[in-house]
Design an enzyme around this catalytic site. Structure first.
Site, PDB file in Angstrom:
ATOM      1  N   HIS A  84       0.834  -1.208   0.000  1.00  0.00           N
ATOM      2  CA  HIS A  84       0.000   0.000   0.000  1.00  0.00           C
ATOM      3  C   HIS A  84       0.861   1.247   0.000  1.00  0.00           C
ATOM      4  O   HIS A  84       2.009   1.247   0.467  1.00  0.00           O
ATOM      5  CB  HIS A  84      -0.982   0.001   1.179  1.00  0.00           C
ATOM      6  CG  HIS A  84      -0.346   0.044   2.540  1.00  0.00           C
ATOM      7  ND1 HIS A  84      -0.062   1.210   3.190  1.00  0.00           N
ATOM      8  CD2 HIS A  84       0.036  -0.952   3.384  1.00  0.00           C
ATOM      9  CE1 HIS A  84       0.464   0.953   4.374  1.00  0.00           C
ATOM     10  NE2 HIS A  84       0.544  -0.356   4.519  1.00  0.00           N
ATOM     11  N   ASP A  86      -0.499   4.439   0.967  1.00  0.00           N
ATOM     12  CA  ASP A  86      -0.909   5.421   1.953  1.00  0.00           C
ATOM     13  C   ASP A  86      -0.098   5.218   3.234  1.00  0.00           C
ATOM     14  O   ASP A  86       0.436   4.133   3.483  1.00  0.00           O
ATOM     15  CB  ASP A  86      -2.406   5.323   2.248  1.00  0.00           C
ATOM     16  CG  ASP A  86      -2.806   3.965   2.810  1.00  0.00           C
ATOM     17  OD1 ASP A  86      -2.463   2.947   2.178  1.00  0.00           O
ATOM     18  OD2 ASP A  86      -3.444   3.908   3.885  1.00  0.00           O
ATOM     19  N   GLU A 149      -4.992   1.467   3.199  1.00  0.00           N
ATOM     20  CA  GLU A 149      -4.796   0.372   4.160  1.00  0.00           C
ATOM     21  C   GLU A 149      -4.818   0.842   5.605  1.00  0.00           C
ATOM     22  O   GLU A 149      -5.313   0.137   6.492  1.00  0.00           O
ATOM     23  CB  GLU A 149      -3.460  -0.318   3.853  1.00  0.00           C
ATOM     24  CG  GLU A 149      -3.291  -1.673   4.530  1.00  0.00           C
ATOM     25  CD  GLU A 149      -2.658  -1.595   5.897  1.00  0.00           C
ATOM     26  OE1 GLU A 149      -2.654  -2.617   6.614  1.00  0.00           O
ATOM     27  OE2 GLU A 149      -2.170  -0.506   6.287  1.00  0.00           O
ATOM     28  N   ASP A 173       4.037  -6.640   4.457  1.00  0.00           N
ATOM     29  CA  ASP A 173       3.608  -5.516   5.294  1.00  0.00           C
ATOM     30  C   ASP A 173       3.612  -5.896   6.772  1.00  0.00           C
ATOM     31  O   ASP A 173       2.771  -5.442   7.531  1.00  0.00           O
ATOM     32  CB  ASP A 173       2.207  -5.068   4.868  1.00  0.00           C
ATOM     33  CG  ASP A 173       1.811  -3.733   5.490  1.00  0.00           C
ATOM     34  OD1 ASP A 173       2.710  -2.986   5.907  1.00  0.00           O
ATOM     35  OD2 ASP A 173       0.602  -3.457   5.567  1.00  0.00           O
TER      36      ASP A 173
END
Length: 444
Positions: A84, A86, A149, A173
């Site tokens: 992701h 963001d 996310e 992640d």
């Protein structure tokens, strides 16, 4: 593949620096037409897709601005790699600029270097390394770059509605080696009306532990003992408490300044209503990490409960707070909410919002987990086992997905903290590991 990765390391570093310099805070701006999470998050999405095009990928698109897609390979089945773009707000306490992408002591500093722009860059170059090898493929690969996310995963939810789920997937992640078990996540917000003299507004997101809290008092501040691990400044009618910010799923690595501030405020010469406010919550929260005073501290094979009040406001409307809980599989969300409703209800609070994310588990003997474990142990020269954690990743949004990296075993997890950074050596390691994983799953 290794030759390609070695030859492109300088460009990987520059691309990560470029992405970090885009302050793509999750829902930090209002939505616009075609940019559902604002123009800055969209700018990060377009920048990442431009990297993919520069690497020679021809199947590159986005799903209505919600998620980017880079596809390569052939076959009826698809391996998904989800990262992701963001980030959580930068917060306070940085040594280096949070959106500078500066290199110091062999590390790139900036919000998103670990969570999760560094992983996105490694995934792109890992797939490019497989592409450069020219090996025939039996499965397609899709790198899926989400844009929401940190708040609610709406970007990937939209992707799944439009494109469907990949056959199997991993998201870089979390931590190495493989996280095949993620505990449940439960975030709750409570409010009560009232007229109070203190004023405070702290917290950037429900999953970010506040490292600094400033409180304005209706009376002169009194210097009192400060809990160990914290500092406090008493100036006029203001108290500033400093701890250490962190990720709500790992409160043991942080120092929640809000909890320390409540203890300090409970020793101040406050008016009766204000004193009742701070002492009531301090009695339920103390300096706990696992909800001990709330009676919710449970441990099972999936992990141990964590509980972290991370957002707190006292203004003219009353008191509002949001807490983050990561709970093992043996605890149920409904039972936890009922317990909190009773405890906080006794103090006059009413629950106004909750976010419930069930736990997620993929068996260790599955093709997905066993292959990723084999790849990691061979490259790392280890004999590690799959992990369970309280953190939440995109894996729980898909039926057959796990988290794979990117924090090395034994390293401090710097996600959501000041001076978030990634070592240049780790950036190379992550790209090599992902390239080998892609090869194992997709090459004949």
């Amino acid at each position: 593949m290794k030759e390609f990765i070695h030859a492109t390391m300088e460009q990987q570093i520059r691309d990560l620096q470029m992405l970090v310099r885009i302050p793509s805070v999750s829902r930090g701006e209002p939505p616009e037409e075609g940019k559902p999470f604002g123009k800055t998050v969209y700018a990060a999405l377009e920048a990442a897709l431009d990297i993919a095009r520069r690497l020679g990928f021809t199947k590159v698109w986005h799903t209505d601005g919600y998620a980017g897609v880079i596809e390569y390979g052939e076959g009826d089945e698809t391996l998904g790699i989800l990262a992701h773009l963001d980030v959580v707000p930068e917060g306070q306490g940085w040594t280096y600029p949070p959106y500078g992408g500066e290199i110091h002591n062999g590390r790139i500093y900036g919000r998103g270097t670990l969570d999760d722009k560094g992983a996105a860059v490694s995934a792109l170059y890992a797939l490019a390394a497989v592409k450069a090898s020219g090996l025939p493929m039996k499965r397609k690969v899709r790198i899926i770059l989400g844009t929401d996310e940190e708040i609610g995963s709406l970007g990937v939810e939209h992707y799944l509605k439009v494109e469907g789920a990949p056959t199997m997937a991993f998201t870089p992640d979390a931590e190495y080696p493989v996280v095949n078990s993620e505990m449940g996540i439960l975030q709750s917000t409570y409010h009560k009306d009232g007229a109070y003299g203190i004023r405070v507004s702290v917290g950037t997101a429900a999953n970010v532990i506040p490292g600094v809290v400033t409180v304005s008092l209706p009376c002169p501040a009194k210097a009192v003992p400060v809990p160990e691990g914290f500092t406090a400044e008493f100036s006029g009618s203001t108290i500033t408490v400093t701890g250490r910010g962190g990720h709500a799923s790992m409160p043991e690595f942080a120092k929640n300044a809000l909890l320390a501030a409540l203890q300090i405020l409970s020793l101040q010469p406050l008016p009766e209503a204000d004193l009742a406010l701070v002492t009531g919550l301090h009695a339920l929260w103390r300096l706990d990490l696992h909800g001990e005073a709330l009676g919710i501290d449970v441990t099972d094979e999936s992990g141990r409960t964590t509980y972290s009040p991370d957002m707190f406001t006292v203004d003219e409307t009353g008191v509002t707070f949001t807490a983050d809980c990561r709970h093992p599989f043996s605890q149920k969300a409904d039972a936890l909410l009922a317990a909190w409703d009773k405890a906080y209800g006794a103090l006059g609070y009413e629950r106004v919002r909750e976010v419930i994310k069930p736990g997620h588990f993929i068996p260790a003997d599955s093709e997905l987990v066993s292959t990723l474990m084999q790849v990691y142990n061979e490259i790392n020269g280890s004999d590690s086992k799959p992990l369970s954690m309280g953190g939440g990743t995109y894996a729980r949004e898909l039926p057959n997905a796990v988290a794979f990296g990117i924090v090395r075993e034994g390293d401090e997890n710097l996600c959501h903290v000041p001076d978030e950074s990634v070592a240049l050596d780790d950036l190379r390691f992550n790209t090599e590991v992902m390239a080998e994983a892609i090869k194992r799953f997709t090459v004949f």
